[in-house]
Write a protein that holds these residues in place. Structure first.
Motif, PDB file in Angstrom:
ATOM      1  N   PRO A 266       0.826  -1.217   0.000  1.00 10.57           N
ATOM      2  CA  PRO A 266       0.000   0.000   0.000  1.00 10.57           C
ATOM      3  C   PRO A 266       0.857   1.263   0.000  1.00 10.57           C
ATOM      4  O   PRO A 266       2.066   1.199   0.246  1.00 10.57           O
ATOM      5  N   PRO A 267       0.248   2.410  -0.266  1.00 15.02           N
ATOM      6  CA  PRO A 267       1.003   3.668  -0.209  1.00 15.02           C
ATOM      7  C   PRO A 267       1.625   3.861   1.174  1.00 15.02           C
ATOM      8  O   PRO A 267       1.086   3.390   2.176  1.00 15.02           O
ATOM      9  N   ARG A 268       2.744   4.543   1.209  1.00 22.20           N
ATOM     10  CA  ARG A 268       3.439   4.812   2.475  1.00 22.20           C
ATOM     11  C   ARG A 268       3.255   6.274   2.861  1.00 22.20           C
ATOM     12  O   ARG A 268       3.259   7.155   1.999  1.00 22.20           O
ATOM     13  N   ARG A 269       3.146   6.501   4.167  1.00 19.15           N
ATOM     14  CA  ARG A 269       3.076   7.866   4.683  1.00 19.15           C
ATOM     15  C   ARG A 269       4.504   8.329   4.957  1.00 19.15           C
ATOM     16  O   ARG A 269       5.204   7.775   5.809  1.00 19.15           O
ATOM     17  N   TYR A 270       4.938   9.331   4.211  1.00 18.93           N
ATOM     18  CA  TYR A 270       6.270   9.895   4.389  1.00 18.93           C
ATOM     19  C   TYR A 270       6.184  11.144   5.258  1.00 18.93           C
ATOM     20  O   TYR A 270       5.244  11.934   5.152  1.00 18.93           O
ATOM     21  N   TYR A 271       7.188  11.307   6.098  1.00 21.25           N
ATOM     22  CA  TYR A 271       7.273  12.447   7.004  1.00 21.25           C
ATOM     23  C   TYR A 271       8.400  13.349   6.535  1.00 21.25           C
ATOM     24  O   TYR A 271       9.458  12.870   6.128  1.00 21.25           O
ATOM     25  N   THR A 272       8.141  14.649   6.591  1.00 23.15           N
ATOM     26  CA  THR A 272       9.143  15.648   6.208  1.00 23.15           C
ATOM     27  C   THR A 272       9.280  16.667   7.328  1.00 23.15           C
ATOM     28  O   THR A 272       8.345  16.895   8.102  1.00 23.15           O
ATOM     29  N   LEU A 273      10.426  17.269   7.397  1.00 22.27           N
ATOM     30  CA  LEU A 273      10.711  18.278   8.407  1.00 22.27           C
ATOM     31  C   LEU A 273      10.124  19.614   7.963  1.00 22.27           C
ATOM     32  O   LEU A 273      10.284  20.018   6.808  1.00 22.27           O
ATOM     33  N   THR A 274       9.431  20.306   8.860  1.00 19.76           N
ATOM     34  CA  THR A 274       8.912  21.639   8.572  1.00 19.76           C
ATOM     35  C   THR A 274       9.950  22.676   8.992  1.00 19.76           C
ATOM     36  O   THR A 274      10.959  22.346   9.629  1.00 19.76           O
ATOM     37  N   ASP A 275       9.678  23.925   8.675  1.00 21.12           N
ATOM     38  CA  ASP A 275      10.570  25.000   9.129  1.00 21.12           C
ATOM     39  C   ASP A 275      10.630  25.038  10.656  1.00 21.12           C
ATOM     40  O   ASP A 275      11.699  25.245  11.233  1.00 21.12           O
ATOM     41  N   ALA A 276       9.484  24.815  11.308  1.00 17.36           N
ATOM     42  CA  ALA A 276       9.466  24.780  12.775  1.00 17.36           C
ATOM     43  C   ALA A 276      10.297  23.599  13.290  1.00 17.36           C
ATOM     44  O   ALA A 276      10.979  23.705  14.313  1.00 17.36           O
ATOM     45  N   GLY A 277      10.253  22.476  12.583  1.00 13.82           N
ATOM     46  CA  GLY A 277      11.061  21.320  12.954  1.00 13.82           C
ATOM     47  C   GLY A 277      12.544  21.608  12.812  1.00 13.82           C
ATOM     48  O   GLY A 277      13.354  21.206  13.653  1.00 13.82           O
ATOM     49  N   ARG A 278      12.910  22.317  11.740  1.00 11.87           N
ATOM     50  CA  ARG A 278      14.318  22.701  11.553  1.00 11.87           C
ATOM     51  C   ARG A 278      14.778  23.618  12.686  1.00 11.87           C
ATOM     52  O   ARG A 278      15.880  23.478  13.210  1.00 11.87           O
ATOM     53  N   ALA A 279      13.914  24.547  13.069  1.00 14.96           N
ATOM     54  CA  ALA A 279      14.252  25.473  14.159  1.00 14.96           C
ATOM     55  C   ALA A 279      14.410  24.712  15.476  1.00 14.96           C
ATOM     56  O   ALA A 279      15.342  24.973  16.245  1.00 14.96           O
ATOM     57  N   ALA A 280      13.512  23.766  15.747  1.00 16.33           N
ATOM     58  CA  ALA A 280      13.607  22.967  16.979  1.00 16.33           C
ATOM     59  C   ALA A 280      14.891  22.141  16.988  1.00 16.33           C
ATOM     60  O   ALA A 280      15.554  22.026  18.025  1.00 16.33           O
ATOM     61  N   LEU A 281      15.247  21.576  15.847  1.00 15.47           N
ATOM     62  CA  LEU A 281      16.479  20.792  15.750  1.00 15.47           C
ATOM     63  C   LEU A 281      17.703  21.677  15.953  1.00 15.47           C
ATOM     64  O   LEU A 281      18.640  21.299  16.667  1.00 15.47           O
ATOM     65  N   ARG A 282      17.701  22.868  15.372  1.00 12.00           N
ATOM     66  CA  ARG A 282      18.817  23.805  15.568  1.00 12.00           C
ATOM     67  C   ARG A 282      18.953  24.183  17.043  1.00 12.00           C
ATOM     68  O   ARG A 282      20.062  24.227  17.590  1.00 12.00           O
ATOM     69  N   GLU A 283      17.818  24.452  17.694  1.00 15.07           N
ATOM     70  CA  GLU A 283      17.844  24.816  19.103  1.00 15.07           C
ATOM     71  C   GLU A 283      18.415  23.673  19.945  1.00 15.07           C
ATOM     72  O   GLU A 283      19.257  23.897  20.826  1.00 15.07           O
ATOM     73  N   PHE A 284      17.976  22.439  19.666  1.00 15.00           N
ATOM     74  CA  PHE A 284      18.502  21.286  20.392  1.00 15.00           C
ATOM     75  C   PHE A 284      20.010  21.153  20.152  1.00 15.00           C
ATOM     76  O   PHE A 284      20.780  20.940  21.098  1.00 15.00           O
ATOM     77  N   ALA A 285      20.432  21.275  18.891  1.00 14.23           N
ATOM     78  CA  ALA A 285      21.855  21.143  18.558  1.00 14.23           C
ATOM     79  C   ALA A 285      22.680  22.223  19.241  1.00 14.23           C
ATOM     80  O   ALA A 285      23.812  21.967  19.674  1.00 14.23           O
ATOM     81  N   ASP A 286      22.118  23.416  19.379  1.00  9.74           N
ATOM     82  CA  ASP A 286      22.821  24.496  20.082  1.00  9.74           C
ATOM     83  C   ASP A 286      22.921  24.222  21.580  1.00  9.74           C
ATOM     84  O   ASP A 286      23.928  24.540  22.207  1.00  9.74           O
ATOM     85  N   ASP A 287      21.865  23.644  22.162  1.00 14.34           N
ATOM     86  CA  ASP A 287      21.820  23.391  23.597  1.00 14.34           C
ATOM     87  C   ASP A 287      22.580  22.127  24.009  1.00 14.34           C
ATOM     88  O   ASP A 287      23.034  22.016  25.148  1.00 14.34           O
ATOM     89  N   TRP A 288      22.685  21.157  23.101  1.00 11.72           N
ATOM     90  CA  TRP A 288      23.237  19.842  23.441  1.00 11.72           C
ATOM     91  C   TRP A 288      24.656  19.882  24.006  1.00 11.72           C
ATOM     92  O   TRP A 288      24.931  19.243  25.033  1.00 11.72           O
ATOM     93  N   PRO A 289      25.613  20.614  23.416  1.00  8.04           N
ATOM     94  CA  PRO A 289      26.984  20.583  23.965  1.00  8.04           C
ATOM     95  C   PRO A 289      27.056  21.050  25.421  1.00  8.04           C
ATOM     96  O   PRO A 289      27.737  20.434  26.231  1.00  8.04           O
ATOM     97  N   ALA A 290      26.346  22.116  25.770  1.00  6.95           N
ATOM     98  CA  ALA A 290      26.377  22.603  27.151  1.00  6.95           C
ATOM     99  C   ALA A 290      25.698  21.610  28.087  1.00  6.95           C
ATOM    100  O   ALA A 290      26.166  21.381  29.212  1.00  6.95           O
TER     101      ALA A 290
END
Length: 121
Positions: free
Chosen positions: A82-106
């Protein structure tokens, strides 16, 4: 059994809690590279033992990401089944990932500080 859903050989309570805390961001990071479907995400995470999870964990997480606007979905025909449901990153998702990546080292450095003997005195 798969780590993250039930007791898995070699999986500690601490490892399970750590996985729960970062799994969302690991999925966002995988989506950054392009659209993926749920089983594909489970398989990719399983390549790293500490991140192995199941479909029973993945699909509710993907639903939360979609509802919170961090991911979007579309159906795509599959060559086998059957057809598959694909997930894509939104702009808000990119921002959340950037924020996590910025916070992770500290955050990692803070935890390492407490885990290193003699560092807290």
């Amino acid at each position: 059994m798969v780590a993250g859903d039930a007791k898995y050989p070699g999986d500690s309570r601490a490892a399970s809690q750590l996985r729960k805390g970062v799994l969302e961001y690991c999925v966002l990071a995988l989506l950054r590279d392009g659209p993926r479907y749920g089983v594909e995400l489970v398989e990719e995470l399983a390549r790293v033992d500490a991140m192995a999870t199941s479909q029973g964990t993945m699909y509710p997480l993907l639903s939360r990401l979609r509802r919170s606007g961090l991911a979007d979905t579309h159906l795509q025909e599959s060559g086998n089944g059957p057809p598959r449901r694909y997930y894509t990153l939104t702009d808000a998702g990119r921002a959340a990932l950037r924020e996590f990546a910025d916070d992770w080292p500290a955050f990692r450095a803070a935890v390492d500080h407490f885990l290193t003997p003699g560092e807290t005195t």
